[in-house]
Scaffold this motif. Structure first.
Motif, PDB file in Angstrom:
ATOM      1  N   HIS A   1      12.826  -0.285  12.790  1.00  0.00           N
ATOM      2  CA  HIS A   1      11.615   0.308  13.353  1.00  0.00           C
ATOM      3  C   HIS A   1      11.124  -0.467  14.576  1.00  0.00           C
ATOM      4  O   HIS A   1       9.929  -0.611  14.806  1.00  0.00           O
ATOM      5  CB  HIS A   1      10.514   0.375  12.286  1.00  0.00           C
ATOM      6  CG  HIS A   1      10.753   1.430  11.249  1.00  0.00           C
ATOM      7  ND1 HIS A   1      11.589   1.223  10.170  1.00  0.00           N
ATOM      8  CD2 HIS A   1      10.281   2.712  11.126  1.00  0.00           C
ATOM      9  CE1 HIS A   1      11.609   2.318   9.424  1.00  0.00           C
ATOM     10  NE2 HIS A   1      10.838   3.235   9.983  1.00  0.00           N
TER      11      HIS A   1
ATOM     12  N   GLN B   1      -5.647   4.925   8.270  1.00  0.00           N
ATOM     13  CA  GLN B   1      -4.854   5.640   9.272  1.00  0.00           C
ATOM     14  C   GLN B   1      -3.351   5.477   9.063  1.00  0.00           C
ATOM     15  O   GLN B   1      -2.563   5.925   9.911  1.00  0.00           O
ATOM     16  CB  GLN B   1      -5.197   5.126  10.674  1.00  0.00           C
ATOM     17  CG  GLN B   1      -6.657   5.254  11.082  1.00  0.00           C
ATOM     18  CD  GLN B   1      -6.961   4.355  12.270  1.00  0.00           C
ATOM     19  OE1 GLN B   1      -6.884   3.131  12.160  1.00  0.00           O
ATOM     20  NE2 GLN B   1      -7.302   4.946  13.407  1.00  0.00           N
ATOM     21  N   ALA B   2      -2.919   4.843   7.972  1.00  0.00           N
ATOM     22  CA  ALA B   2      -1.502   4.525   7.767  1.00  0.00           C
ATOM     23  C   ALA B   2      -0.639   5.763   7.952  1.00  0.00           C
ATOM     24  O   ALA B   2      -0.936   6.847   7.442  1.00  0.00           O
ATOM     25  CB  ALA B   2      -1.295   3.931   6.377  1.00  0.00           C
ATOM     26  N   GLY B   3       0.460   5.584   8.699  1.00  0.00           N
ATOM     27  CA  GLY B   3       1.371   6.682   8.962  1.00  0.00           C
ATOM     28  C   GLY B   3       1.082   7.439  10.236  1.00  0.00           C
ATOM     29  O   GLY B   3       1.896   8.269  10.666  1.00  0.00           O
ATOM     30  N   ASP B   4      -0.041   7.192  10.875  1.00  0.00           N
ATOM     31  CA  ASP B   4      -0.393   7.872  12.120  1.00  0.00           C
ATOM     32  C   ASP B   4       0.526   7.353  13.236  1.00  0.00           C
ATOM     33  O   ASP B   4       0.516   6.160  13.558  1.00  0.00           O
ATOM     34  CB  ASP B   4      -1.860   7.581  12.460  1.00  0.00           C
ATOM     35  CG  ASP B   4      -2.349   8.340  13.687  1.00  0.00           C
ATOM     36  OD1 ASP B   4      -1.509   8.790  14.485  1.00  0.00           O
ATOM     37  OD2 ASP B   4      -3.570   8.465  13.856  1.00  0.00           O
ATOM     38  N   PRO B   5       1.337   8.235  13.837  1.00  0.00           N
ATOM     39  CA  PRO B   5       2.291   7.763  14.855  1.00  0.00           C
ATOM     40  C   PRO B   5       1.636   7.247  16.131  1.00  0.00           C
ATOM     41  O   PRO B   5       2.297   6.597  16.945  1.00  0.00           O
ATOM     42  CB  PRO B   5       3.138   9.013  15.146  1.00  0.00           C
ATOM     43  CG  PRO B   5       2.277  10.168  14.747  1.00  0.00           C
ATOM     44  CD  PRO B   5       1.444   9.676  13.593  1.00  0.00           C
TER      45      PRO B   5
ATOM     46  N   ARG C   1       1.294   0.440  13.204  1.00  0.00           N
ATOM     47  CA  ARG C   1       2.178   1.595  13.033  1.00  0.00           C
ATOM     48  C   ARG C   1       3.233   1.389  11.954  1.00  0.00           C
ATOM     49  O   ARG C   1       3.733   2.355  11.368  1.00  0.00           O
ATOM     50  CB  ARG C   1       2.862   1.930  14.358  1.00  0.00           C
ATOM     51  CG  ARG C   1       3.816   0.874  14.891  1.00  0.00           C
ATOM     52  CD  ARG C   1       4.325   1.243  16.280  1.00  0.00           C
ATOM     53  NE  ARG C   1       5.218   0.243  16.822  1.00  0.00           N
ATOM     54  CZ  ARG C   1       6.529   0.222  16.622  1.00  0.00           C
ATOM     55  NH1 ARG C   1       7.090   1.156  15.863  1.00  0.00           N
ATOM     56  NH2 ARG C   1       7.273  -0.732  17.173  1.00  0.00           N
ATOM     57  N   ARG C   2       3.588   0.126  11.654  1.00  0.00           N
ATOM     58  CA  ARG C   2       4.609  -0.120  10.631  1.00  0.00           C
ATOM     59  C   ARG C   2       4.027  -0.308   9.236  1.00  0.00           C
ATOM     60  O   ARG C   2       4.763  -0.243   8.251  1.00  0.00           O
ATOM     61  CB  ARG C   2       5.454  -1.340  11.008  1.00  0.00           C
ATOM     62  CG  ARG C   2       6.546  -1.045  12.026  1.00  0.00           C
ATOM     63  CD  ARG C   2       7.415  -2.277  12.261  1.00  0.00           C
ATOM     64  NE  ARG C   2       6.680  -3.284  12.996  1.00  0.00           N
ATOM     65  CZ  ARG C   2       6.785  -3.489  14.301  1.00  0.00           C
ATOM     66  NH1 ARG C   2       7.613  -2.748  15.024  1.00  0.00           N
ATOM     67  NH2 ARG C   2       6.093  -4.428  14.904  1.00  0.00           N
TER      68      ARG C   2
ATOM     69  N   ALA D   1      -0.873  -0.811   2.540  1.00  0.00           N
ATOM     70  CA  ALA D   1      -1.178   0.409   3.293  1.00  0.00           C
ATOM     71  C   ALA D   1      -2.466   1.071   2.832  1.00  0.00           C
ATOM     72  O   ALA D   1      -3.104   1.798   3.612  1.00  0.00           O
ATOM     73  CB  ALA D   1      -0.021   1.404   3.165  1.00  0.00           C
TER      74      ALA D   1
ATOM     75  N   GLY E   1       2.773   0.448   5.849  1.00  0.00           N
ATOM     76  CA  GLY E   1       2.932   1.629   5.022  1.00  0.00           C
ATOM     77  C   GLY E   1       4.157   2.441   5.356  1.00  0.00           C
ATOM     78  O   GLY E   1       4.487   3.393   4.648  1.00  0.00           O
ATOM     79  N   VAL E   2       4.838   2.079   6.442  1.00  0.00           N
ATOM     80  CA  VAL E   2       6.050   2.794   6.864  1.00  0.00           C
ATOM     81  C   VAL E   2       7.295   1.981   6.537  1.00  0.00           C
ATOM     82  O   VAL E   2       8.286   2.513   6.046  1.00  0.00           O
ATOM     83  CB  VAL E   2       5.987   3.115   8.373  1.00  0.00           C
ATOM     84  CG1 VAL E   2       7.289   3.768   8.837  1.00  0.00           C
ATOM     85  CG2 VAL E   2       4.797   4.023   8.666  1.00  0.00           C
TER      86      VAL E   2
ATOM     87  N   ASP F   1       3.131  -6.126   7.377  1.00  0.00           N
ATOM     88  CA  ASP F   1       4.095  -6.219   8.476  1.00  0.00           C
ATOM     89  C   ASP F   1       4.342  -7.686   8.821  1.00  0.00           C
ATOM     90  O   ASP F   1       4.129  -8.114   9.961  1.00  0.00           O
ATOM     91  CB  ASP F   1       3.548  -5.455   9.689  1.00  0.00           C
ATOM     92  CG  ASP F   1       4.611  -5.149  10.742  1.00  0.00           C
ATOM     93  OD1 ASP F   1       5.807  -5.325  10.442  1.00  0.00           O
ATOM     94  OD2 ASP F   1       4.235  -4.748  11.868  1.00  0.00           O
TER      95      ASP F   1
END
Length: 610
Positions: A228, A202-206, A212-213, A197, A215-216, A302
């Motif tokens: 997810h 931009q990690a975590g930006d919905p 998008r996954r 991440a 770092g999440v 991911d």
């Protein structure tokens, strides 16, 4: 190396490495211990056809020996050749094709220090000099100056590989002389790599789609991936059927993200419609273009997304066997993908009956060994099949005769993971992202003179200036390289170029695979151009004369211009143009056809040698 088998014998370690891959030999012909009862089986070779059908295990076999011992001896190569019924001369040609293998004795530990563009700008020359001074002869470490390691967001970078059972690796990036030496001497004690991440600012930006996954979710957890949204796309693919999946991909406007920008739906349809079987799917994860690291970030952050996307692509084109060709300089990505494939198989998401739908598909992971040319699809096929990674003439195209001479779909990692949002949000919604001619989101690898290097996701149509603003471009910007070593330079006053395939083309540049490397005025441009020329000279497979000779002549001319010796600079620039045109017009593959691009753009757009 002779065409014949010699008298050299493998050591116990070398034999064990090969047998661990291929199983124990079944006859004296294959190298089993000879006794009176089995002496007669040396009179003929049994099972030759079955052994030849396993030639694609030559590259894994070379890896097995090199990983266990650190180099490939004549005895080890001969033993592997007996097991696979491959002429030693051919196997020697394959072993010497790859930069990560050695057919001469060397220490068990090899430290690869990156000297490519981002690392050169970050002081790779001084780093190499310091490391070589500390790890001289007798240190038990071989120091090798390496092309891009795919760690450009953390330049300068080094990769230590210590042979043994198991082989141990350590990545040090950003590195120093002390950190690189520690990684080489004690790989197990070297600091762990930061999470994937951290390569995604931009990690975590919905609002992200492809990233998008990262770092999440926990990249090792299949349950977390499914929680997810994982495997929603595959279930919809089964509901649509193969033709429906291809129709969605076609309607989305998705084109290949590796640089060629060929419509993905057309490629899939052409393969699916071929009557001869089996069909194959190949994921090209050998991203060796200097400045490119987006596929590594996806595989590390991911990995299950790629497994799911490959399964969907294979289902659409009627393939039951897929290959993930992953570059050898990516140890963590390799581990993550092996784990993801194993877990998916254990949970019924790969194998004979995926999700109870009666569809069978499985993935084999093959490691590259340091050859940029294997990013070309037909060279990659040759590499998997156990031959030198040299491009094939086209036609026939891979959709007709690809891997093992069968219809084959080849896509890179980014292209495949785009299929997931296409199926979950629908083709119209996906096509609404970006522009009419360049649809969907795009990943960009930003490195060099910026405050926040990493992989960025933007919709097609954003400008180069907007991307560099997000990355925090530094003052006194001198030039931006688009598309990597095979791309071209643009000036600081051209940052309004739209980042689309058509926009960069109209501006006389190229988007390529999404490389964006910024250089301020502290970076010597002539040195960068010379490094690009050195890169193409080293990476040319040598199969065709225009590329084999042209890349050498290009480097020689740049040396003369930089040193102001020999002919006048104007004459050498004229020679460069002539050689560049010859390579572009007559080379077999994209390597020779694009080897002149960056130099040409630096001369014409930046006035590099005025």
């Amino acid at each position: 190396m002779d065409l014949h088998f010699g008298d050299s014998k493998p050591t116990d370690e070398e034999r064990a490495a090969v047998d661990a891959l291929l199983g124990p030999p079944e006859s004296s012909w294959e190298g089993a211990a000879r006794d009176e009862m089995r002496a007669a089986d040396l009179r003929w070779a049994r099972g030759g056809r079955e052994a030849r059908d396993r030639r694609d295990l030559l590259l894994p076999g070379l890896h097995a020996i090199n990983d266990r011992v650190g180099w490939i001896s004549e005895g080890a190569l001969g033993y592997l050749c007996r097991r696979l019924t491959v002429p030693p001369a051919e196997a020697y040609g394959v072993a010497t094709f790859y930069a990560m293998f050695s057919v001469g004795p060397r220490p068990a530990t090899v430290l690869h220090v990156c000297t490519d563009l981002a690392c050169t700008a970050a002081g790779a020359s001084e780093l190499c000099a310091g490391v070589e001074a500390r790890l001289g002869p007798g240190s038990g470490v071989a120091v090798e100056r390496s092309p891009c390691l795919g760690l450009c967001e953390r330049a300068p970078a080094a990769l230590a590989i210590k042979a043994g059972d198991p082989v141990r690796t350590a990545v040090s990036a950003p590195t120093t002389v002390e950190a690189a030496v520690l990684a080489a001497r004690a790989p197990d004690s070297a600091p762990q790599e930061p999470p994937a991440a951290l390569a995604v600012p931009q990690a975590g930006d919905p609002s992200l789609t492809l990233l998008r996954r990262v770092g999440v979710v926990d990249p090792s957890s299949l349950d977390d991936y499914r929680a997810h949204g994982g495997y929603t796309a595959l279930r919809r693919a089964f509901a649509l059927g193969p033709a429906g999946v291809i129709r969605e991909v076609t309607d989305s406007g998705l084109v290949g993200r590796g640089g060629a920008a060929f419509p993905t739906g057309r490629k899939w349809q052409a393969t699916a419609s071929r009557p001869d079987h089996p069909h194959y799917l190949v994921c090209n994860a050998d991203e060796s273009e200097p400045g490119t690291f987006k596929d590594r970030v996806i595989m590390e952050g991911d990995p299950y997304a790629l497994v799911e996307a490959m399964t969907i692509a294979a289902y659409a084109v009627g393939a039951h066997r897929g290959f993930l060709y992953l570059r050898g300089e990516y140890p963590r990505a390799t581990d993550r993908m092996h784990h993801a494939v194993d877990r998916a198989r254990a949970r019924g998401l790969l194998g004979e009956d995926i999700l109870g739908q009666g569809y069978a598909f499985d993935i084999e992971i093959r490691r590259g060994a340091g050859a940029y040319i294997c990013g070309e699809e037909t060279a990659l096929f040759n590499s998997i099949e156990g031959y030198r990674g040299e491009p094939r003439s086209k036609p026939p195209f891979p959709v007709e005769k690809g891997l093992f001479g069968r219809p084959t779909v080849e896509n890179n990692v980014e292209t495949l993971v785009n299929v997931l949002p296409i199926l979950t949000m629908g083709a119209p919604a996906y096509a609404a992202i970006g522009t009419q001619r360049s649809t969907g989101p795009k990943l960009f690898c930003v490195s060099g003179s910026v405050e926040r290097p990493g992989t960025y996701e933007l919709p097609f149509g954003a400008t180069l200036g907007e991307l560099l603003e997000k990355a925090g471009v530094r003052e006194r910007l001198r030039a931006v390289l688009l598309g990597g070593a095979a791309g071209g330079f643009v000036r600081p006053d051209e940052l309004d170029i739209p980042l689309t395939f058509e926009g960069t083309r109209e501006a006389g540049a190229t988007l390529g695979s999404g490389v964006v490397m910024a250089f301020d005025d502290t970076v010597p441009l002539p040195r960068l151009l010379l490094r690009i020329a050195e890169f193409f000279r080293d990476e040319s497979c040598g199969q065709c004369v225009p590329c084999r000779v042209g890349t050498v002549r290009q480097e020689e001319a740049l040396h003369r211009i930089a040193e102001r010796t020999g002919a006048a600079a104007a004459d050498d620039i004229a020679l460069l143009r002539e050689v560049g045109r010859a390579m572009r017009d007559a080379s077999i593959c994209g390597l020779g056809q694009t080897a002149w691009n960056a130099v040409e753009s630096a001369i014409d757009r930046l006035g590099a040698y005025e």
